[in-house]
Design a protein around this motif. Structure first.
Motif, mmCIF file in Angstrom:
data_model
loop_
_atom_site.group_PDB
_atom_site.id
_atom_site.type_symbol
_atom_site.label_atom_id
_atom_site.label_comp_id
_atom_site.label_asym_id
_atom_site.label_seq_id
_atom_site.Cartn_x
_atom_site.Cartn_y
_atom_site.Cartn_z
ATOM 1 N N VAL A 397 0.861 -1.188 0.000
ATOM 2 C CA VAL A 397 0.000 0.000 0.000
ATOM 3 C C VAL A 397 0.899 1.239 0.000
ATOM 4 N N THR A 398 0.573 2.198 -0.859
ATOM 5 C CA THR A 398 1.377 3.419 -0.967
ATOM 6 C C THR A 398 0.507 4.631 -0.655
ATOM 7 N N VAL A 399 1.031 5.490 0.220
ATOM 8 C CA VAL A 399 0.358 6.744 0.579
ATOM 9 C C VAL A 399 1.197 7.884 0.028
ATOM 10 N N LYS A 404 5.849 13.414 -1.328
ATOM 11 C CA LYS A 404 6.356 12.380 -0.433
ATOM 12 C C LYS A 404 5.503 11.114 -0.528
ATOM 13 N N LYS A 405 6.185 9.947 -0.385
ATOM 14 C CA LYS A 405 5.490 8.674 -0.413
ATOM 15 C C LYS A 405 5.825 7.879 0.843
ATOM 16 N N TYR A 406 4.807 7.171 1.376
ATOM 17 C CA TYR A 406 4.963 6.338 2.558
ATOM 18 C C TYR A 406 4.312 4.994 2.240
ATOM 19 N N LYS A 426 -7.770 18.513 6.458
ATOM 20 C CA LYS A 426 -8.134 18.712 5.047
ATOM 21 C C LYS A 426 -6.958 18.544 4.074
ATOM 22 N N THR A 427 -5.812 18.081 4.573
ATOM 23 C CA THR A 427 -4.710 17.764 3.648
ATOM 24 C C THR A 427 -5.127 16.595 2.754
ATOM 25 N N LYS A 428 -4.851 16.716 1.468
ATOM 26 C CA LYS A 428 -5.239 15.670 0.521
ATOM 27 C C LYS A 428 -4.229 14.519 0.572
ATOM 28 N N VAL A 429 -4.756 13.306 0.640
ATOM 29 C CA VAL A 429 -3.939 12.095 0.716
ATOM 30 C C VAL A 429 -4.406 11.136 -0.377
ATOM 31 N N TYR A 430 -3.424 10.526 -1.079
ATOM 32 C CA TYR A 430 -3.736 9.598 -2.179
ATOM 33 C C TYR A 430 -3.199 8.220 -1.818
ATOM 34 N N VAL A 431 -4.089 7.206 -1.895
ATOM 35 C CA VAL A 431 -3.748 5.853 -1.447
ATOM 36 C C VAL A 431 -3.969 4.875 -2.601
ATOM 37 N N SER A 432 -2.931 4.057 -2.888
ATOM 38 C CA SER A 432 -3.047 3.043 -3.959
ATOM 39 C C SER A 432 -2.519 1.712 -3.457
ATOM 40 N N THR A 443 -7.011 6.279 -4.389
ATOM 41 C CA THR A 443 -8.175 6.760 -3.656
ATOM 42 C C THR A 443 -7.815 8.084 -2.989
ATOM 43 N N LYS A 444 -8.589 9.136 -3.222
ATOM 44 C CA LYS A 444 -8.292 10.435 -2.632
ATOM 45 C C LYS A 444 -9.134 10.647 -1.374
ATOM 46 N N VAL A 445 -8.462 10.945 -0.245
ATOM 47 C CA VAL A 445 -9.140 11.244 1.005
ATOM 48 C C VAL A 445 -8.547 12.501 1.618
ATOM 49 N N GLN A 446 -9.238 13.079 2.593
ATOM 50 C CA GLN A 446 -8.740 14.256 3.301
ATOM 51 C C GLN A 446 -8.514 13.908 4.779
ATOM 52 N N VAL A 447 -7.485 14.540 5.319
ATOM 53 C CA VAL A 447 -7.186 14.343 6.738
ATOM 54 C C VAL A 447 -8.297 14.940 7.580
#
Length: 448
Positions: A397-399, A404-406, A426-432, A443-447
């Motif tokens: 899983v990549t964030v 930056k990537k985690y 409300k920071t945008k986070v992308y998860v694959s 998948t785009k989510v917000q903090v």
């Protein structure tokens, strides 16, 4: 009567000794490089001077005649004419001599300069000539006149100096390639014309070229060509064009190509399998490997996207599992770019397909994608310090947050939890997620 026969025998023996060039060889005066010879010729006189050549090079002689009746020649050890100044002194007279020059490249050995008067005009005349032997300073290893005697050189070889001479019209060089790549052959010709050929180990011609025009003893003309070749042994043949002789230099440079295709992949039955959305392959079309095949298994009905990067003109064909052609396209490489990118799309059903690449030699890059085969995007939510969710079991899983990537991994039930640096609301986070079928859309989510 016995005395008569004895006298005839002695006369015959003396004639044979005087007439035989081999018998007289020891009596010919030996001249040195740079030495000037002067003499007088009568009707039908022939005078020979011996020249000893110890290294490959050329013999140059400059003759001056006070009559148009002079013939000046360079002879081999058996007194055969190599080159001469014949009919070259047509305007010469006793008060107005004429000077002419000639030369020829020769191998080490014994040679002769012959001065001869045909005696057409029943006269005595003076002549003069200067003979010079010039060392070509060759570094080739003789004999190398055939493939079995070929001089071994390195794939990347510093310049070797060699010559084509009157008695040595062909040179062979052998180069062994331990891997596929680009072999560049550079020739510098110090002669007007010459002929170059490249052969494989079975002596099948790879290429031939003869574009040497205008090279001279003091000014070499450079020409070079490159060949994409597979691992193996190759021969470079250098030979005379017509009767031109002279010096030349040969050098080679080898560049390994970064192709990662798996050979042999030269037909449908040998096609290399590549996974859509996952694999990218760098292939090589070479002189002795002119076509590559790839097998693509499509597990879901959808769109087959084929992406190709070319560095030279290429052809591409796409077949179905029965070998029927679905696409046949010639791709032209633009002359003002280092590479061109080309893509095409085909609607396909669940089945096996084949991609064939051929055309001009050189590298290419290929990858295929079927979006419908990609994994589904993960379900996710984000807090200020971690991202959690569910997806496929035991998968990467990549964030991504900004640049930056985690990364983390889901457990056997598909759940994941990945720590991240403290983020603002409300920071945008992308998860694959990445599986054996590729990487999903994010998948785009917000903090929160």
């Amino acid at each position: 009567m016995k005395k008569f026969f004895f006298t005839c025998f002695i006369a015959f023996a003396l004639y044979f000794i005087v007439a035989s060039p081999q018998a007289q060889a020891a009596d010919y005066p030996v001249i040195q490089s740079g030495q000037t010879i002067e003499g007088t010729l009568a009707d039908e006189d022939r005078v020979l001077y011996q020249v000893n050549v110890t290294k490959p090079g050329y013999v140059k002689f400059q003759g001056t005649s006070y009559s148009h009746d002079l013939y000046l020649s360079l002879l081999d050890e058996n007194h055969n004419t190599i080159v001469g100044l014949h009919n070259s002194f047509g305007n010469a007279t006793a008060t107005a001599p004429v000077t002419r020059t000639n030369w020829e490249y020769v191998e080490p050995g014994i040679y002769y300069i012959e001065a001869y008067s045909s005696g057409w005009h029943n006269e005595y005349f003076k002549y003069r000539f200067t003979m010079t032997v010039v060392d070509s300073k060759t570094t080739e290893i003789e004999p190398n006149d055939g493939s079995e005697l070929a001089m071994a050189i390195k794939p990347t070889q510093k310049p070797i100096t060699a010559q084509l001479s009157w008695s040595d019209s062909t040179d062979y060089y052998k180069v062994k390639l331990d891997q596929a790549g680009l072999l560049n052959v550079k020739m510098t010709a110090y002669m007007d014309r010459m002929y170059v050929q490249v052969f494989d180990s079975d002596l099948y011609e790879v290429e031939s070229w003869s574009n040497y025009y205008g090279g001279s003893e003091l000014s070499g003309k450079v020409s070079q060509d490159g060949y994409y070749l597979e691992k193996g042994t190759y021969y470079i043949k250098v030979s005379q064009w017509d009767s031109y002789t002279g010096k030349y230099k040969i050098e080679t440079k080898f560049s390994k190509t970064p192709n990662n295709e798996k050979e042999p992949n030269n037909g449908l039955e040998q096609a290399q399998k590549i996974k859509p959305n996952v694999q990218s392959v760098t292939g090589l079309i070479s002189w002795n490997d002119s076509s590559d095949f790839y097998k693509v298994d499509v597990s879901k009905t959808g769109v087959l996207n084929v992406h190709l990067t070319i560095y030279q003109n290429k052809d591409i064909k796409i077949y179905d599992r029965d070998g029927d052609t679905l696409l046949d396209r010639w791709i032209y490489k633009s002359s003002n770019t280092s590479s061109d990118k080309w893509s095409t799309s085909l609607n396909v059903k669940k089945a096996t397909y084949y991609v064939q690449i051929y055309g001009n030699t050189g590298l290419y890059k290929l990858n295929v994608k079927v979006p419908e085969m990609l994994p589904k995007s993960p379900k996710a939510k984000a807090t200020k310090t971690k991202v959690t969710g569910t997806t496929y079991a035991n998968s990467k899983v990549t964030v991504k947050i900004g640049s930056k990537k985690y990364t983390g991994k889901s457990n056997s039930k598909g759940a994941f939890s990945i720590k991240i640096p403290t983020q603002k609301v409300k920071t945008k986070v992308y998860v694959s997620v990445t599986t054996g079928a590729g990487t999903s859309k994010s998948t785009k989510v917000q903090v929160k």
